[in-house]
Write a protein that holds these residues in place. Structure first.
Motif: not given
Ligand code: HEM
Length: 512
Positions: A145-150, A185-189, A312-314, A455-461
């Protein structure tokens, strides 16, 4: 003495050759029950393959289709002396991915190890098991949930780039632009610090990320570079080592800087409380791992390899999926309008950040995303190494065989999917999966993708931000697109899209 030593050596060598020969014969005998192209001694089927991103994948799929026997989806290929078995049926996938004996990765994954160490993606089962158990809670929704802002912040930057493109009215290849966003996104997360890839795309770190992926992929296609010594000697060994140094210097600097802050504050919780009070709390996977480190559960070296593994993977996987999704929207205007109607209903007219709760309501967008991954699963091949014999549909796959699974083939198997070539998101709204292993874009079984929810949350957002504000049109029809399979699958001719700004309530398609 000399004679005794020589005799022992001769006996040992003879025993090794005898053992190797028996083992090879055992594997050969077991694999002859499977159909496959006729193989030459020593070369195997090597000479029949074209080792290029656009051809190798297509050829492998073609051979697999051609060689199928009855209901079985199993094909055997020899690359030199190395036996590979291609699987592409749901039952076959289940036998492998669902088996606790099949957790080893083949040596080819090892080409990534200089970069991502012995992290989750490639580690051997003894190391992988406790590490996976330790890290799984990190991907729980309460934390994600915390990553939604990112996602919102970097999605907005991507939107502003596409708005500029919309103003120019041109088609442009957006593949790289999107990759910079998913890297942000992934580097910050993972690290808690922003690398600003979208705003400063020319940093040495980014340069090293892109070079390194190319080096690893090129090496995979050139079996004469499989040996480390030869690769270092006449391959791109020097460039490889320079990239690894840049990548590791960058991540370890960020990791140790954060550790110093944690130590100074007296622990992760204290540091986060301090930062919350100062209004700049930003959680990262790194903080959770530093907390594990302070409890003695994860060494610093382990943190470095997992951060590198996530980065790498993300990023490429999510970028490929986002690219194909936008292509499919741009090629299917009616479906695009339907997604936009749902976005308008859920988000309303105001320009506001997307919340975690909004993401749960975007059901049709999610169905479109799942359907995108059915047609274009980001990871083209998933492989496992047999370290003991296993049974697949009544046949033995002997220890020593590399098993390669092809998600895009099971995703288009007419036994599980009606009109498999058609982009039809409704199947993920109304229909039920005919077999749990017929849909495996995130792999399946205990070694599936740990980052799936992220990934699903990132993509949808990010996709909701884009489609709320833009209409999209694809330059090529889907049947004109060809797939190049590298570490991920990408559109071979790029992803040329055109955008137009849209207002709330406007569902008219973008036309040339
Ligand atoms: C659309 C996006 C993604 C897709 C399609 C995807 C797909 C996959 C697949 C197919 C595997 C299995 C690979 C194999 O066994 O060879 C995998 C593993 C993995 N993925 Fe993802 N992935 C995605 C996003 C992410 C993200 C965002 C992260 C990190 C936050 C991530 C981290 C990992 C890790 C660490 C593994 C190894 C898991 C293990 O072996 O325990 N992935 N992914």
């Amino acid at each position: 003495m000399g004679i005794i030593t020589a005799s022992i050596m001769v006996l040992t060598i003879t025993w090794i050759i005898h053992f190797a020969f028996r083992k090879a014969k055992f594997i050969y005998d077991k694999l002859t029950v499977f159909q496959g192209p006729a193989a030459l001694p020593l070369l195997g089927n090597f000479h029949q393959f074209h080792f290029s991103p656009e051809e190798f994948f297509e050829q492998s799929q073609g051979i697999a289709y051609m060689m199928r026997k009855g209901d079985e989806r199993i094909t055997r290929v020899w690359l030199g002396g190395l036996p590979f078995v291609l699987l592409y049926g749901a039952e076959e996938m289940e036998a492998v991915l669902g088996s606790p004996k099949m957790l080893n990765k083949p040596f080819l994954y090892g080409f990534l190890s200089a970069w991502i160490g012995d992290g989750l993606l490639i580690s051997k089962p003894d190391k992988w098991r406790p590490r996976r158990k330790l890290l799984t809670p990190t991907f729980h929704y309460d934390i994600l949930k915390d990553f939604v802002e990112v996602y919102n912040r970097h999605g907005k930057t991507l939107l502003s780039k596409f708005e500029n493109q919309a103003d120019s009215g041109n088609y442009e290849d957006v593949f790289h632009t999107i990759t910079l966003c998913t890297l942000d996104v992934i580097c910050e997360a993972a690290l808690g610090t922003s690398i600003n890839a979208q705003k400063d795309p020319n940093s040495p770190y980014l340069d090293a990320v892109f070079k390194m992926k190319d080096i690893v992929f090129q090496r995979l296609l050139r079996p004469h570079f499989f040996s480390d010594t030869i690769f270092k000697w006449i391959g791109r060994g020097e460039e490889h080592d320079q990239c690894v140094k840049i990548l590791h210097d960058f991540t370890s600097k960020a990791i140790y800087a954060r550790k110093a802050k944690v130590d100074a504050a007296g622990g992760v919780e204290q540091l986060l409380a301090q930062e919350t009070a100062e209004g700049r709390r930003r959680m990262a996977f790194l903080d959770l791992m530093l907390d594990m480190n302070s409890k003695g559960e994860l060494p610093m070296e382990g943190i470095c390899e997992e951060v590198d593994t996530f980065t790498f993977e993300g990023h490429d996987t999510t970028s490929a999926a986002m690219n194909w999704f936008l292509h499919l929207m741009g090629a299917n205007p009616e479906i695009q309008s339907k997604v936009q109607k749902e976005i308008d209903e859920v988000l309303g007219e105001a320009d506001r950040p997307i919340s975690y709760e909004d993401l749960g309501k975007l059901k049709y967008l999610e169905a479109c995303f799942k359907e995108t991954l059915r047609l274009y699963p980001s990871v083209p091949l998933i492989a496992r190494q047999c370290v003991e014999d296993i049974q697949v549909r009544g046949h033995t796959l002997p220890s020593g065989t590399a098993v390669v699974m092809v998600p895009s083939m099971v995703h288009k198997d007419p036994r599980y999917w009606e009109d498999p070539e058609i982009f039809n998101p409704e199947r993920f709204i109304s229909g039920e999966l005919k077999h749990p292993y017929a849909y495996i874009p995130f792999s399946a079984g205990s070694r599936n993708c740990i980052g799936m929810r992220f990934a699903m949350m990132e993509e949808k957002c990010i996709l909701a931000i884009l489609l709320k504000n833009l209409k999209v049109k694809a330059k090529l029809r889907t049947d004109q697109m060809r797939v190049a399979a590298e570490l991920i699958i990408r559109p071979m001719f790029g992803n040329e899209l055109k955008f137009e700004r849209r207002e709330f309530g406007d569902y008219t398609p973008l036309i040339d």
